[in-house]
Design an enzyme around this catalytic site. Sequence first.
Site, PDB file in Angstrom:
ATOM      1  N   GLU A  36       0.715  -1.031  -0.042  1.00 33.69           N
ATOM      2  CA  GLU A  36       0.018   0.012   0.019  1.00 33.69           C
ATOM      3  C   GLU A  36       0.861   1.145   0.073  1.00 33.69           C
ATOM      4  O   GLU A  36       1.767   1.503   0.656  1.00 33.69           O
ATOM      5  CB  GLU A  36      -1.075   0.048   1.389  1.00 33.69           C
ATOM      6  CG  GLU A  36      -1.782   1.260   1.304  1.00 33.69           C
ATOM      7  CD  GLU A  36      -2.733   1.617   0.138  1.00 33.69           C
ATOM      8  OE1 GLU A  36      -2.506   2.581  -0.267  1.00 33.69           O
ATOM      9  OE2 GLU A  36      -3.535   0.620  -0.222  1.00 33.69           O
ATOM     10  N   GLY A  41      -6.447   0.510   4.696  1.00 27.95           N
ATOM     11  CA  GLY A  41      -8.017   0.845   5.043  1.00 27.95           C
ATOM     12  C   GLY A  41      -8.523   1.855   3.790  1.00 27.95           C
ATOM     13  O   GLY A  41      -9.560   1.688   3.375  1.00 27.95           O
ATOM     14  N   LYS A  53     -19.861  10.008   6.237  1.00 28.76           N
ATOM     15  CA  LYS A  53     -21.004   9.817   7.110  1.00 28.76           C
ATOM     16  C   LYS A  53     -20.848  10.384   8.500  1.00 28.76           C
ATOM     17  O   LYS A  53     -21.850  10.632   9.026  1.00 28.76           O
ATOM     18  CB  LYS A  53     -20.949   8.139   7.341  1.00 28.76           C
ATOM     19  CG  LYS A  53     -21.700   7.469   6.318  1.00 28.76           C
ATOM     20  CD  LYS A  53     -21.710   7.849   4.892  1.00 28.76           C
ATOM     21  CE  LYS A  53     -21.536   6.951   3.796  1.00 28.76           C
ATOM     22  NZ  LYS A  53     -21.006   7.580   2.495  1.00 28.76           N
ATOM     23  N   GLY A 176     -23.324  16.422 -10.282  1.00 28.04           N
ATOM     24  CA  GLY A 176     -23.643  15.000 -10.293  1.00 28.04           C
ATOM     25  C   GLY A 176     -24.685  14.755  -9.007  1.00 28.04           C
ATOM     26  O   GLY A 176     -24.321  15.110  -8.046  1.00 28.04           O
ATOM     27  N   GLY A 177     -25.820  13.811  -9.468  1.00 23.93           N
ATOM     28  CA  GLY A 177     -26.570  13.829  -8.463  1.00 23.93           C
ATOM     29  C   GLY A 177     -26.759  12.058  -8.010  1.00 23.93           C
ATOM     30  O   GLY A 177     -27.774  11.694  -7.747  1.00 23.93           O
ATOM     31  N   ARG A 264     -16.633   7.634  -9.959  1.00 25.33           N
ATOM     32  CA  ARG A 264     -14.977   7.120  -9.707  1.00 25.33           C
ATOM     33  C   ARG A 264     -14.646   6.226 -10.790  1.00 25.33           C
ATOM     34  O   ARG A 264     -15.367   5.326 -11.179  1.00 25.33           O
ATOM     35  CB  ARG A 264     -15.089   6.454  -8.276  1.00 25.33           C
ATOM     36  CG  ARG A 264     -15.387   7.376  -6.978  1.00 25.33           C
ATOM     37  CD  ARG A 264     -15.237   6.752  -5.676  1.00 25.33           C
ATOM     38  NE  ARG A 264     -13.689   6.564  -5.475  1.00 25.33           N
ATOM     39  CZ  ARG A 264     -13.096   7.531  -4.932  1.00 25.33           C
ATOM     40  NH1 ARG A 264     -13.230   8.505  -4.651  1.00 25.33           N
ATOM     41  NH2 ARG A 264     -11.523   7.177  -4.693  1.00 25.33           N
ATOM     42  N   ALA A 311     -17.672  -0.416  -0.946  1.00 21.78           N
ATOM     43  CA  ALA A 311     -16.480  -0.780   0.112  1.00 21.78           C
ATOM     44  C   ALA A 311     -17.116  -2.242   0.465  1.00 21.78           C
ATOM     45  O   ALA A 311     -16.014  -3.252   0.522  1.00 21.78           O
ATOM     46  CB  ALA A 311     -16.528  -0.049   1.216  1.00 21.78           C
ATOM     47  N   HIS A 436     -42.046  -4.124  18.286  1.00 20.09           N
ATOM     48  CA  HIS A 436     -42.846  -2.905  18.192  1.00 20.09           C
ATOM     49  C   HIS A 436     -42.607  -1.700  19.375  1.00 20.09           C
ATOM     50  O   HIS A 436     -42.607  -2.327  20.494  1.00 20.09           O
ATOM     51  CB  HIS A 436     -44.342  -3.072  18.251  1.00 20.09           C
ATOM     52  CG  HIS A 436     -45.295  -2.186  18.363  1.00 20.09           C
ATOM     53  ND1 HIS A 436     -45.636  -1.460  16.989  1.00 20.09           N
ATOM     54  CD2 HIS A 436     -46.025  -1.434  19.375  1.00 20.09           C
ATOM     55  CE1 HIS A 436     -46.305  -0.400  17.419  1.00 20.09           C
ATOM     56  NE2 HIS A 436     -46.421  -0.150  18.901  1.00 20.09           N
TER      57      HIS A 436
END
Length: 459
Positions: A36, A41, A53, A176-177, A264, A311, A436
């Site tokens: 890497e 990651g 997020k 871009g939507g 991407r 991912a 519930h």
Amino acid sequence: MADQQVYDIVILGAGSGGYAAALRAAELGKSVALIEGDKVGGTCLHRGCIPTKALLHSGEVADTIRHSEGFGVKGSFEGIDMSAVSAFKDGVVSRLYKGLQGLVSSRKIEVIHGWGKLVAKDTVEVDGKHYQGKNVILASGSYSKTLPGLEIGGRVLTSEQALELDFVPEKAIVLGGGVIGVEFASVWASFGTEVTILEGLPNLVPNEDISLSKALERAFRKRKIAFKTNTRFAGVEQGEDSVTVSTEDGKTYEADLLLVAVGRGPATSNLGYEDLGVTMERGFVITDERLRSSVDGVYAVGDIVPGLQLAHRGFQQGIFVAEEIAGLEPAPIVESGIPRVTYAEPNVASVGLTEKEAKEEFGDDAVESLEYNLGGNGKSQILQTQGFIKLVRQKDGPIVGVHMLGDRLGELIGEGQLIVNWEAYPEDVASLIHAHPTQNEALGEAALALAGKPLHAHS
């Protein structure tokens, strides 16, 4: 270290696909070199899923404070402190990164820091040193694309730069939507930015069931997030403190920033793949259903394999390839059974076939669908969210698609995935007891209705 090291498996790239393959292979007793150039990651942990997020959660908290009096709680929204937001985001990433490093280390995986290149079908070169594997897994990931003639720099950003902003823009244009575009639009709107999305296709989140796209558009209008669909980018000019974007229909839009979120691309150029005869198409590595490339002993996983760039898809593919190499003969991954979540407010979550796809596959008359409105769900009423759950089934057959829109509904995709992948009939799900009050029981109610016994729905 000698110039040539030999391993059972050499993995090029330590993102979700690469590190999952490494962890599973090591668990199965294989010697592994994980190469890497950046950090273990990959994009997801450091520049993608996790930090975005975190920002979305900060946005959700801001909106909760703004609307707190509707819940009987007095509060006042005083603004966004971007340095504190960034500290929160970076703290989450840092804790996960440390945990992942510890996990990799505990499995005795050799991590090679440096940019690798495939120089033989069984060898990756890093800084002049060769790492030979009985098998090689290509897991080099993806990069933020742009459009021809649209240069990134200054006030024109991709998601990577947007994550590092130390201020809240007053006005932003999102080109871009799709998933990335609507998630950043959602964050910025929660932070107080005036946002306009420009999308070339007829709908936002165009890969989703049309009912989800239209419902998200209604929700965004309510949130005062502007969007223009069927609108193609023509050019951009940068001023000292603004950008002006022109579109092919002759209109112009001005803002502080332009976020380029046009998807991407596979990170495969200059890595030696094609030179060694690996079959490629538009930069992607072409594989069979067992993720084998055209070169014997060379596999590919994650965003460089055509399909959903997610991912969790790369992660599962990494596990699959490790088990395949170890001779466990795992079942091939069914692409349509991979869950998808767009973490905007409201969430868009889906798994399986859209209604259109189901009709194309089984015929118009062989498909049934049903929408269950969250208005009848107690927990959704408490949370004050609107939306619905749509189930798509083969007539007299299993449920083949689950499509949901509403705050926090991304958390329900786990059961949706089980329903689709285990080919459950509505009657199977209807007989399960859902707690519930939860939003989860909306999925049960939808199945009850589709099974012909709608208790809370109008038949």
